[in-house]
Design a protein around this motif. Structure first.
Motif, mmCIF file in Angstrom:
data_model
loop_
_atom_site.group_PDB
_atom_site.id
_atom_site.type_symbol
_atom_site.label_atom_id
_atom_site.label_comp_id
_atom_site.label_asym_id
_atom_site.label_seq_id
_atom_site.Cartn_x
_atom_site.Cartn_y
_atom_site.Cartn_z
ATOM 1 N N ARG A 189 0.754 -1.117 0.023
ATOM 2 C CA ARG A 189 -0.046 -0.026 -0.108
ATOM 3 C C ARG A 189 0.666 1.289 0.014
ATOM 4 N NH1 ARG A 189 -4.171 -2.158 4.660
ATOM 5 N NH2 ARG A 189 -4.997 -3.913 3.938
ATOM 6 N N GLY A 190 2.158 1.146 0.475
ATOM 7 C CA GLY A 190 3.103 2.237 0.265
ATOM 8 C C GLY A 190 3.678 2.772 -1.183
ATOM 9 N N VAL A 191 3.248 1.668 -2.021
ATOM 10 C CA VAL A 191 3.707 2.036 -3.387
ATOM 11 C C VAL A 191 2.646 3.022 -4.100
ATOM 12 C CG1 VAL A 191 4.305 0.712 -5.506
ATOM 13 C CG2 VAL A 191 5.134 -0.117 -3.315
ATOM 14 N N SER A 192 3.190 3.974 -4.744
ATOM 15 C CA SER A 192 2.243 4.887 -5.570
ATOM 16 C C SER A 192 1.952 4.149 -6.865
ATOM 17 C CB SER A 192 3.063 6.072 -5.793
ATOM 18 O OG SER A 192 2.301 7.092 -6.596
ATOM 19 N N GLY A 193 0.486 4.117 -6.964
ATOM 20 C CA GLY A 193 -0.249 3.677 -8.161
ATOM 21 C C GLY A 193 -0.343 2.053 -7.979
ATOM 22 N N PHE A 194 -0.297 1.523 -6.729
ATOM 23 C CA PHE A 194 -0.498 0.287 -6.586
ATOM 24 C C PHE A 194 -1.685 -0.174 -7.200
ATOM 25 C CE2 PHE A 194 -1.864 -3.333 -4.047
ATOM 26 C CZ PHE A 194 -1.000 -4.484 -4.211
ATOM 27 N N THR A 195 -2.939 0.441 -6.854
ATOM 28 C CA THR A 195 -4.234 -0.098 -7.352
ATOM 29 C C THR A 195 -4.279 -0.295 -8.836
ATOM 30 O OG1 THR A 195 -5.539 0.945 -5.429
ATOM 31 C CG2 THR A 195 -6.621 0.375 -7.387
ATOM 32 N N GLU A 196 -3.606 0.665 -9.512
ATOM 33 C CA GLU A 196 -3.688 0.542 -10.972
ATOM 34 C C GLU A 196 -2.658 -0.663 -11.467
ATOM 35 O OE1 GLU A 196 -4.159 1.571 -15.031
ATOM 36 O OE2 GLU A 196 -5.251 2.182 -13.371
ATOM 37 N N MET A 197 -1.570 -0.907 -10.732
ATOM 38 C CA MET A 197 -0.677 -1.877 -11.049
ATOM 39 C C MET A 197 -1.405 -3.086 -11.005
ATOM 40 S SD MET A 197 2.861 -2.887 -8.845
ATOM 41 C CE MET A 197 3.389 -1.241 -8.930
ATOM 42 N N ARG A 198 -2.130 -3.371 -9.838
ATOM 43 C CA ARG A 198 -3.006 -4.621 -9.844
ATOM 44 C C ARG A 198 -4.012 -4.958 -11.130
ATOM 45 N NH1 ARG A 198 -3.767 -8.088 -5.689
ATOM 46 N NH2 ARG A 198 -6.129 -7.981 -5.815
ATOM 47 N N ARG A 199 -4.747 -3.587 -11.259
ATOM 48 C CA ARG A 199 -5.658 -3.583 -12.586
ATOM 49 C C ARG A 199 -4.801 -4.183 -13.711
ATOM 50 N NH1 ARG A 199 -7.301 -0.981 -16.678
ATOM 51 N NH2 ARG A 199 -5.471 0.426 -16.251
ATOM 52 N N THR A 200 -4.051 -3.508 -14.018
ATOM 53 C CA THR A 200 -3.126 -3.963 -15.192
ATOM 54 C C THR A 200 -2.641 -5.404 -15.221
ATOM 55 O OG1 THR A 200 -2.322 -1.417 -15.595
ATOM 56 C CG2 THR A 200 -1.351 -3.348 -16.935
ATOM 57 N N HIS A 201 -2.155 -5.747 -14.083
ATOM 58 C CA HIS A 201 -1.781 -7.075 -13.907
ATOM 59 C C HIS A 201 -2.858 -8.154 -14.192
ATOM 60 C CE1 HIS A 201 -0.510 -11.008 -11.929
ATOM 61 N NE2 HIS A 201 0.678 -10.530 -12.231
ATOM 62 N N ALA A 202 -4.046 -7.741 -13.846
ATOM 63 C CA ALA A 202 -5.192 -8.798 -14.091
ATOM 64 C C ALA A 202 -5.784 -8.652 -15.398
ATOM 65 C CB ALA A 202 -6.511 -8.317 -12.972
ATOM 66 N N GLU A 203 -5.568 -7.717 -16.115
ATOM 67 C CA GLU A 203 -6.078 -7.485 -17.680
ATOM 68 C C GLU A 203 -5.041 -8.315 -18.394
ATOM 69 O OE1 GLU A 203 -6.175 -3.505 -18.168
ATOM 70 O OE2 GLU A 203 -8.125 -3.034 -17.093
ATOM 71 N N ARG A 204 -3.675 -8.228 -18.088
ATOM 72 C CA ARG A 204 -2.756 -8.627 -19.111
ATOM 73 C C ARG A 204 -1.951 -10.032 -18.823
ATOM 74 N NH1 ARG A 204 0.592 -3.159 -20.286
ATOM 75 N NH2 ARG A 204 -1.283 -1.664 -20.775
#
Length: 255
Positions: free
Chosen positions: A197-212
């Motif tokens: 949670r301390g990583v900036s943009g973590f939510t977007e990182m998870r979304r992109t990971h799930a998509e690709r």
């Protein structure tokens, strides 16, 4: 796969969502005797509560202190009777090393991140080697992330620290192999842990990971735990110096 009679030391449990906790539970399910560490008195109650559910012992250890590392291994040898498995799930970078531009990383932040996230593995392996060698060998596992290989905006300094960690795994595997000790790493996909949670943009990182990712999803923390139990156990006796990906296949994709 049975780990009956084996002794495992797990560093990095913070709460029930921790990757380290998932690994500890998986090892306990396979019959291992466990010891968990906590960094300070603030974290002690939570770690002790979790440890009680799997019959694990606990001990204080700040991995940035050589004295603490030495005291930990002395305690393991005395109270646990030896050591077969070591799990290093510890990483930290000051906030100023994760925000803004990487080129502006302060020197002190760089030093602290490399010390805690990478050198601690070296220090722990050095202290654990005699205990493992006395039992005919052992296995060491650490945790990394794909940001060590490719740029993950917002991961910044931690990506550099993980790259150093992965290189350390290879050098440690080479040197400790003569003592019958294997050293490997798991590169896990993004998991919603306290540290992440301390990583900036973590939510977007998870979304992109799930998509690709080929499996079109994010991984579950227990998938890491099960892989760890395999790598630490006799089923992986011929594997050392490796980075094993548990990321739903994300790392194989070019775009």
């Amino acid at each position: 796969m049975s780990l009956q009679g084996k002794v495992a030391l797990v560093l990095g449990v913070a709460n029930q969502r921790s990757i380290a906790w998932s690994i500890a539970r998986a090892l306990a399910q396979e019959g291992a005797r466990l010891a968990l560490t906590y960094q300070n008195e603030r974290l002690r109650p939570n770690v002790e509560e979790l440890a009680s559910t799997i019959g694990a012992a606990t001990f204080a250890c700040d991995v940035s202190s050589d004295q603490d590392v030495a005291a930990l291994m002395d305690w393991v040898g005395r109270e646990m009777g030896g050591l077969d498995m070591l799990v290093h799930s510890v990483a930290y970078a000051p906030r100023e090393g994760l925000e803004g531009r990487f080129v502006e990383t302060p020197r002190d932040a760089f030093r602290i991140a490399l010390d805690v996230s990478c050198y601690s593995l070296v220090a722990l392996c050095r202290a654990a080697e005699p205990l493992m060698k006395a039992r005919g060998g052992g296995s060491v596992l650490t945790m990394t992330y794909y940001g060590s290989e490719k740029v993950m905006p917002g991961y910044n300094l931690m990506g550099v620290a993980k790259a150093a960690l992965e290189s350390s795994v290879r050098y440690l595997a080479y040197e400790l192999g003569a003592s019958g000790i294997r050293v490997n790493a798991i590169s896990a996909g993004p998991i919603n842990t306290l540290a992440a949670r301390g990583v900036s943009g973590f939510t977007e990182m998870r979304r992109t990971h799930a998509e690709r990712a080929p499996l079109r999803r994010n991984i579950e923390v227990d998938e890491v735990g099960r892989t760890a139990a395999f790598l630490l156990g006799p089923g992986a006796s011929g594997i050392t110096g490796e980075v094993i990906y548990v990321d739903a296949g994300y790392h194989v994709m070019g775009v």
